[in-house]
Design a protein around this motif. Structure first.
Motif, PDB file in Angstrom:
ATOM      1  N   ASP A 119      44.386  31.642  55.202  1.00 39.16           N
ATOM      2  CA  ASP A 119      44.838  31.609  53.812  1.00 39.16           C
ATOM      3  C   ASP A 119      44.866  33.055  53.318  1.00 39.16           C
ATOM      4  N   GLY A 122      47.978  35.092  48.796  1.00 35.50           N
ATOM      5  CA  GLY A 122      47.785  34.451  47.496  1.00 35.50           C
ATOM      6  C   GLY A 122      48.755  34.865  46.409  1.00 35.50           C
ATOM      7  N   PRO A 123      50.084  34.771  46.667  1.00 32.19           N
ATOM      8  CA  PRO A 123      51.048  35.179  45.634  1.00 32.19           C
ATOM      9  C   PRO A 123      51.139  34.131  44.526  1.00 32.19           C
ATOM     10  N   ASN A 124      51.734  34.515  43.416  1.00 32.71           N
ATOM     11  CA  ASN A 124      51.917  33.591  42.303  1.00 32.71           C
ATOM     12  C   ASN A 124      53.373  33.612  41.861  1.00 32.71           C
ATOM     13  N   HIS A 159      48.646  30.710  49.813  1.00 36.08           N
ATOM     14  CA  HIS A 159      48.345  29.744  48.747  1.00 36.08           C
ATOM     15  C   HIS A 159      49.069  30.190  47.477  1.00 36.08           C
ATOM     16  N   TYR A 315      42.589  24.982  39.258  1.00 38.91           N
ATOM     17  CA  TYR A 315      42.569  25.749  40.498  1.00 38.91           C
ATOM     18  C   TYR A 315      41.547  25.188  41.498  1.00 38.91           C
ATOM     19  N   TYR A 337      39.656  32.427  54.796  1.00 40.92           N
ATOM     20  CA  TYR A 337      40.209  32.784  53.486  1.00 40.92           C
ATOM     21  C   TYR A 337      40.161  34.298  53.333  1.00 40.92           C
ATOM     22  N   VAL A 339      40.582  36.638  50.866  1.00 39.97           N
ATOM     23  CA  VAL A 339      40.681  36.585  49.402  1.00 39.97           C
ATOM     24  C   VAL A 339      39.701  37.615  48.826  1.00 39.97           C
ATOM     25  N   GLN A 343      36.431  36.174  44.039  1.00 39.26           N
ATOM     26  CA  GLN A 343      36.477  34.713  44.166  1.00 39.26           C
ATOM     27  C   GLN A 343      35.400  34.177  45.109  1.00 39.26           C
TER      28      GLN A 343
HETATM   29  N1  ARG Z   1      46.867  32.745  43.806  1.00 45.58           N
HETATM   30  C1  ARG Z   1      45.468  33.025  43.743  1.00 45.58           C
HETATM   31  C2  ARG Z   1      45.209  34.160  42.762  1.00 45.58           C
HETATM   32  O1  ARG Z   1      46.105  34.835  42.341  1.00 45.58           O
HETATM   33  C3  ARG Z   1      44.893  33.409  45.080  1.00 45.58           C
HETATM   34  C4  ARG Z   1      44.826  32.283  46.077  1.00 45.58           C
HETATM   35  C5  ARG Z   1      43.722  32.482  47.084  1.00 45.58           C
HETATM   36  N2  ARG Z   1      43.593  31.362  47.962  1.00 45.58           N
HETATM   37  C6  ARG Z   1      42.945  30.219  47.634  1.00 45.58           C
HETATM   38  N3  ARG Z   1      42.954  29.225  48.487  1.00 45.58           N
HETATM   39  N4  ARG Z   1      42.327  30.090  46.494  1.00 45.58           N
HETATM   40  O2  ARG Z   1      44.071  34.357  42.377  1.00 45.58           O
END
Ligand code: ARG
Length: 576
Positions: A119, A122-124, A159, A315, A337, A339, A343
């Motif tokens: 994972d 982590g784009p949005n 994700h 989330y 992960y 990340v 987090q």
């Molecule tokens: N899109 C999330 C962010 O901007 C990060 C995702 C990380 N991966 C996960 N499985 N939570 O914070």
């Protein structure tokens, strides 16, 4: 045996069997490269108690078996009971020669391939990647490449944040601007202004905020217009991500997107399941899990909220659904992960729930590969000149612009120069990130990243270019240099010894999910090559035999560097 460490482990294991019996064969021989010999084993210290002997005595008895083996030149006991092992030059030369024709360069496929979900990135949707995404994207992609190269089945999972309350205001804003205008405006990938405008209206205009909230409900109910506009935002975002990933040599494709919306239909069932098993309980109107060991400042148990009191999912719920899906449906043996460290608690709680629910068993593993911050000067938050968040695209542009000043200007073709600068800039930025332990924070310093000496991308790229130019002058394709390799000079021996450690470096990188280990190995390799090239004439070697041997060493170095840089996702220009 292509891997030195593995060969030594086998040797030690044989010695243990011969001296103490087969029960001892499987003991980890704790072999490490050593400054005092080639390798050192600490096995005698761990076995002493079990055998009821002094460590030095254990070591003496093992040493007696080692020297008879062809791999070993000399073995001796040192200090409290370390075993120092010096490898045989002849044996090393033979191994190095065999490596020249080994297409895997000593990196062995694993015996038991795993299914690994990584994972990362982590784009949005409707947001541009910012500087902080460099690390979670680059580190993740390097881990994926390394795991795949070792024969694991890797499932990339970016994700994607494509669901949530913010889409209410984004859709409302898009409808006000007009769908076509929105689409065209966002096709450039410049989401920041759009997002800020929507956010501004949301904060200042109560009627707009109301409409936005109603829009979220419509979207979640699958209302047609809302879905259509949402799709448009997703489509533009994917287009943007595709381009940025391509520029960064990131292997993520559309199929690797792991959108939050994918899990949305699973959430009611997930809540029912966890509530039925007694794991989830209603607290202040919200459905929560309280995994043991997590407490707030006041010592009260911390909840992971699955369903908010207004009935919405957030989330955390999505992440719980995702880990369940990965373990039970994708049948992952390992989930990584990649990340940011902010987090850490959230992910630790998600993993704890997975364990409590029985989805995550002892036969599997799930880990948060923590990524630290990239900061501005003095450890301050990274800011643009105007004080805003640095966009990742701006960071790349700046690296490439600065790279133009680093590369040799005797290449007059503008296009070639631009391509080289692109590779050097992107490579410097990515390598700079991969060469530090992912958990530590570091200061973004373009001068350091782009330096032609030291543990940098340009230094490694330059090392490959230099080797290619040797072959150019020799009028020989690097692949045609087959040796045999002879090891007379210390610098030749040191380089061969290093190259034979490639397999171990790749395996350790995969095991720890730490690309900086591979980076450190490549830097050491390039440094050993530099010393070798200073001390051992290649094209003007004293004899044809020597010249062939050194050309083979150079060719092998080139192949190992190219393979290693590829595993890290660093582009390499042909010339520099
Ligand atoms: N899109 C999330 C962010 O901007 C990060 C995702 C990380 N991966 C996960 N499985 N939570 O914070």
């Amino acid at each position: 045996m292509a891997d030195l460490q593995a060969a030594l482990e086998a040797l030690l294991s044989d010695a243990l069997t011969a001296e103490f019996g087969a029960d001892y064969a499987a003991t980890d021989p704790l072999i490490r490269p050593s400054a005092f010999a080639d390798y050192q084993s600490a096995i005698a210290m761990t076995l002493a108690k079990r055998l009821g002997m002094q460590p030095r005595e254990v070591a003496e008895r093992i040493v007696g078996h080692l020297e008879a083996a062809p791999i070993c030149e000399h073995a001796e006991v040192s200090g409290p009971g370390f075993i120092n092992i010096t490898l045989s030059d002849n044996w090393l030369a033979g191994q190095a020669t065999a490596l020249v024709t080994d297409p895997r360069l000593g990196v062995e496929l694993v015996d038991a391939p795993q299914t690994v979900v990584v994972d990362y990135s982590g784009p949005n949707v409707a947001k541009e990647l910012h500087a902080g995404h460099l690390r979670v994207t680059g580190v993740g992609d390097a881990i994926v490449r390394v795991l795949e190269h070792l024969g694991h089945t890797v499932i990339r999972a970016a994700h994607l944040g494509d669901w949530g309350t913010q889409f209410g205001m984004l859709i409302e804003h898009a409808l006000e601007v007009g769908e076509q205008t929105t689409y065209d405006q966002l096709a450039t990938g410049e989401f920041t202004d759009f997002y800020q405008a929507a956010n501004e209206k949301f904060r200042s205009d109560p009627a707009f905020a109301d409409r936005s909230r109603r829009r979220v409900v419509l979207l979640q109910a699958g209302e047609e217009q809302s879905l259509r506009v949402w799709h448009l935002l997703v489509t533009d975002s994917m287009e943007y991500l595709r381009k940025l990933y391509a520029r960064l040599h990131i292997t993520l494709t559309d199929d690797d997107m792991d959108p939050e919306s994918f899990y949305n239909p699973m959430l009611p069932g997930l809540c029912d399941e966890l509530e039925a098993s007694g794991l989830a309980v209603v607290s202040d109107g919200a459905l929560c899990v309280f995994p043991p060991g997590f407490t707030g400042r006041d010592g009260s148990p911390l909840p992971l909220i699955l369903r908010k009191s207004d009935g919405g999912y957030g989330y955390a719920a999505t992440d719980v659904a995702a880990i369940r899906y990965r373990l039970l449906d994708l049948k992952a043996d390992r989930v990584i992960y990649v990340v940011g460290s902010e987090q850490q608690q959230h992910l630790a709680m998600v993993l704890a729930v997975a364990r409590q629910a029985g989805w995550l068993t002892d036969a599997q593993s799930a880990e948060h590969a923590v990524v630290g911050l990239m900061t501005g000067p003095g450890g301050q938050r990274l800011r643009t000149r105007s004080g805003g968040q640095y966009k990742l695209a701006e960071l790349i542009d700046e690296a490439v612009e600065r790279a133009e000043k680093v590369i040799n200007d005797r290449y007059d073709g503008a296009e070639l120069r631009a391509q080289i600068a692109e590779d050097v800039g992107v490579g410097a930025l990515k390598y700079g990130d991969l060469s530090v332990a992912r958990t530590s924070s570091y200061v973004l310093d373009f001068d350091r990243l782009l330096a032609l000496t030291g543990n940098t991308g340009p230094y490694l790229q330059y090392a490959t270019a230099r080797i290619r130019s040797i072959f150019q002058r020799a009028g020989l394709a690097p692949d045609l240099a087959a040796g045999p390799i002879e090891l007379a000079e210390p610098a030749e021996r040191a380089l061969a010894l290093r190259l034979l450690g490639f397999g171990t470096a790749v395996a350790e990188t995969a095991q720890a999910a730490e690309p900086h280990k591979l980076a450190a190995f490549l830097f050491d390799t390039a440094s050993d090559f530099t010393t070798f090239y200073e001390q051992c004439p290649v094209l003007r070697a004293g004899s044809d035999r020597l010249r062939n041997s050194r050309l083979a060493l150079a060719s092998l170095t080139l192949k190992v560097l190219l393979s290693g840089l590829d595993l890290l996702g660093i582009p390499v220009p042909q010339r520099m």
